[in-house]
Design an enzyme around this catalytic site. Structure first.
Site, PDB file in Angstrom:
ATOM      1  N   TYR A 143      71.900 -71.859  16.947  1.00 53.79           N
ATOM      2  CA  TYR A 143      71.979 -73.285  16.617  1.00 53.79           C
ATOM      3  C   TYR A 143      71.384 -74.069  17.775  1.00 53.79           C
ATOM      4  CZ  TYR A 143      74.002 -77.816  15.353  1.00 53.79           C
ATOM      5  OH  TYR A 143      74.181 -79.135  15.015  1.00 53.79           O
ATOM      6  N   ASP A 238      67.558 -72.133  25.210  1.00 61.03           N
ATOM      7  CA  ASP A 238      68.528 -73.179  24.896  1.00 61.03           C
ATOM      8  C   ASP A 238      69.793 -72.852  25.687  1.00 61.03           C
ATOM      9  OD1 ASP A 238      70.618 -74.652  23.896  1.00 61.03           O
ATOM     10  OD2 ASP A 238      70.013 -74.484  21.801  1.00 61.03           O
ATOM     11  N   LYS A 266      75.819 -80.738  26.942  1.00 53.46           N
ATOM     12  CA  LYS A 266      77.125 -81.278  27.352  1.00 53.46           C
ATOM     13  C   LYS A 266      77.585 -80.929  28.765  1.00 53.46           C
ATOM     14  CE  LYS A 266      77.746 -78.292  23.538  1.00 53.46           C
ATOM     15  NZ  LYS A 266      77.834 -78.496  22.112  1.00 53.46           N
TER      16      LYS A 266
HETATM   17  N1  HOZ Z   1      78.952 -77.264  16.405  1.00 51.26           N
HETATM   18  C1  HOZ Z   1      79.483 -77.487  17.696  1.00 51.26           C
HETATM   19  C2  HOZ Z   1      79.720 -76.262  18.478  1.00 51.26           C
HETATM   20  N2  HOZ Z   1      78.777 -75.244  18.324  1.00 51.26           N
HETATM   21  C3  HOZ Z   1      80.772 -78.231  17.586  1.00 51.26           C
HETATM   22  C4  HOZ Z   1      80.570 -79.630  17.863  1.00 51.26           C
HETATM   23  C5  HOZ Z   1      81.842 -80.430  17.795  1.00 51.26           C
HETATM   24  O1  HOZ Z   1      82.485 -80.454  16.771  1.00 51.26           O
HETATM   25  O2  HOZ Z   1      82.161 -81.053  18.777  1.00 51.26           O
END
Ligand code: HOZ
Length: 426
Positions: A143, A238, A266
Site C-alpha cells: 500500500y 516506500d 507519519k
Molecule cells: N491504512 C492505514 C494503515 N496501513 C491506517 C490508517 C488509519 O486508519 O489511520
C-alpha cells in the site's frame, strides 16, 4: 464497557462517511463498534469510556517513544505560540532536511509534503518525469497511499474491505500499473523484459506493513536493485512505515540496499501530518522549481509538524540504543507468543522484523498477499476482540502490521502473551 464509544459511533455516522476518517478504523473486518480514543500516554490508549489499552499500533508507526512524549509535546507548544503556518520558508525546514540527510543514506535533496500518500504520488511522478516512461511496478498487497495509480491490488484498507477495483480510478491510469507477487523476483524479471524501456519505477515497501508484516526473502530486494540498474528503472523504497523505525537509517540502512528515491510519512512528523520524498540530486533536481516536475503545498514544511518530527528524530539519532531495546522487546513478544502457540498445538506464523510484527493463524509461511489471504482471518478477528476486551489494542485487521513502542514494559508484553494463552484455552 463501550457505551460512550457506541454512542459516538452512532453520532459519527450521521456526519462522517462510515463514521470514520480512514476506513480500517471502522472495525468492518473485525466487526463490532470502533472504540473512540480520548487520550494516550506512553504505551497506553484511553477511550471515551475510560478503558485503558496497551497500544500495538502506535498511530501506525510514529509513536516510537510512546504517546505524548514530553520533549515533542513541549516543542510543539513552544512553536505553536509563534504561529501555526506561514506558507513561506523557515530555517527549521533546512535543519530538518539536514537532519534527515545525516540519518538516512542516499539522500542529497529532500522535499517535505503533508502525508505518505503525497510522498509516494510525487515520487512516482518524479520517476516518470525523470525517465520519460509511464509504467511502474508495484507489489500485490503493498500500500502506497490512496493516489489513483497505487489503488491496484493494494493492501491495508482495500484488502481489509475486499475491494478489488476502485470506482473513480480510470482504466487509463490503472493500465500503467503493473503488479507482481511480493518476493517473486522471476515475475519482475519477466515484466521488465516484456515492457523493456517502458518502466519508470519499481516501488516497494522494503518490509511490508500493509498485509500484516511481510519480510523480503534473501536476495529479493538485491535482485530488484539489479533489475533497476540494468533497465534504467528508478527504485523507490516506500519507507512511510519503516523509515527511522527499523533503524535510524530506515530499511535502506538495516537491509543494506540503496534506493534511488525514498518516501517517508507519519514517523517524520512524530504523528503529525507529514511526508517527504528524497534521493539523489541527479533525480531530485527535476522537481520544481529546479526542474519542471511540478509539486507544491501550502502546508509542506509546516512549522508545527517540522518541530515535532525534528525533536523525535533528534532523540532517535542521539540514542541508538532505542532500536536495540525496541527490537529486544519485539523478539521477547514474538518468542512468548510462539511458545503459547506451540503449547496449544495451534498452526501459526509469526513474521517479525525490527519492531514490526504480525501473527497469523496459518499452517503455511506468509510471504505475499496470496499466502496472507489464506490464513484464518476469522480467528484473528476473534483474537482481536478478546484482546480488546482485555485491554490490548491490536490493529483492527489481519492485513496490518503491529508496531511496538519503546514505552512498552515487559509486564505489558507478558500480559499480551498471557492473553493469547487464555484465548487459546477457551
Ligand atoms: N491504512 C492505514 C494503515 N496501513 C491506517 C490508517 C488509519 O486508519 O489511520
Amino acid at each position: 464497557m463501550y457505551q460512550n464509544s457506541k454512542q459516538l459511533f452512532e453520532r459519527a455516522q450521521q456526519s462522517i462517511p462510515g463514521g470514520v476518517n480512514s476506513p480500517v478504523r471502522a472495525f468492518k473486518s473485525v466487526g463490532g463498534t470502533p472504540v473512540f480514543i480520548k487520550s494516550a500516554k506512553g504505551a497506553y490508549l484511553y477511550d471515551a469510556d475510560g478503558n485503558q489499552y496497551i497500544d500495538y499500533i502506535a498511530s501506525w508507526g510514529p509513536m516510537i517513544l510512546g504517546h505524548a512524549y514530553e520533549p515533542v509535546v513541549r516543542a510543539i507548544q513552544e512553536k505553536a505560540a509563534l504561529s501555526t503556518s506561514f506558507g513561506a520558508p523557515t530555517e527549521l525546514e533546512i535543519e530538518m532536511a539536514e537532519l534527515i540527510k545525516t540519518m538516512a543514506p542516499n539522500i542529497d535533496l529532500v522535499r517535505m509534503v503533508s502525508s505518505g500518500t503525497e510522498a509516494c504520488m510525487s515520487a512516482l511522478r518524479l520517476a516518470r518525469g525523470f525517465t520519460g516512461r509511464n509504467k511502474f511496478i508495484k507489489f500485490e498487497g503493498c500500500y502506497h497511499g490512496h493516489a489513483d495509480a497505487f489503488l491496484v491490488k493494494a493492501g491495508s484498507g482495500m484488502a481489509t474491505l475486499s475491494i478489488q477495483t476502485v470506482p473513480g480510478v480510470t482504466a487509463g491510469v490503472s493500465n500503467d500499473t503493473l503488479t507482481c507477487a511480493y518476493n517473486d523476483l522471476q515475475a519482475v524479471q519477466q515484466l521488465a523484459q516484456q515492457h523493456k524501456g517502458e518502466i519508470a519505477a519499481i516501488i516497494i515497501e522494503p518490509v511490508v506493513g500493509n498485509m500484516g508484516c511481510i519480510i523480503p526473502e534473501p536476495g529479493f530486494l538485491e535482485g530488484l536493485r539489479k533489475i533497476c540498474d540494468e533497465e534504467g528503472i528508478v527504485f523507490i523504497f516506500d519507507e512511510v512505515m519503516t523509515g527511522f523505525r527499523l533503524a535510524a537509517g530506515g530499511a535502506q540502512a538495516k537491509l543494506q540496499i540503496n534506493a534511488d528515491l525514498v518516501t517517508y510519512g507519519k514517523v517524520i512528523g512524530a504523528g503529525l501530518p507529514v511526508g517527504a520524498f528524497g534521493g539523489k540530486r541527479e533525480i531530485m533536481q527535476h522537481i520544481a522549481p529546479l526542474g519542471n516536475v511540478y509539486q507544491a503545498g501550502t502546508l509542506s514544511g509546516n512549522p508545527i509538524a517540522m518541530i515535532a518530527g525534528y525533536t523525535l528524530l533528534n532523540e532517535l539519532k542521539a540514542n541508538p540504543a532505542i532500536y536495540e531495546e525496541l527490537e529486544a522487546k519485539t523478539t521477547y513478544l514474538a518468542d512468548g507468543l510462539e511458545k503459547v502457540f506451540i503449547q496449544h498445538n495451534i498452526a501459526y506464523c509469526i513474521n517479525r522484523f525490527g519492531s514490526m510484527i504480525s501473527i497469523h493463524f496459518s499452517d503455511h509461511h506468509i510471504t505475499d498477499f496470496e499466502s496472507a489471504s489464506r490464513a484464518d482471518i476469522g480467528r484473528f478477528n476473534k483474537l482481536f476482540h478478546f484482546m480488546l476486551d482485555n485491554g490490548v489494542y491490536l490493529p483492527p485487521s489481519a492485513y496490518e502490521s503491529w508496531f511496538l513502542n519503546n514505552a512498552l514494559t515487559y509486564a505489558d508484553l507478558d500480559k499480551t502473551i498471557d492473553l493469547l494463552h487464555q484465548f487459546l484455552s477457551q
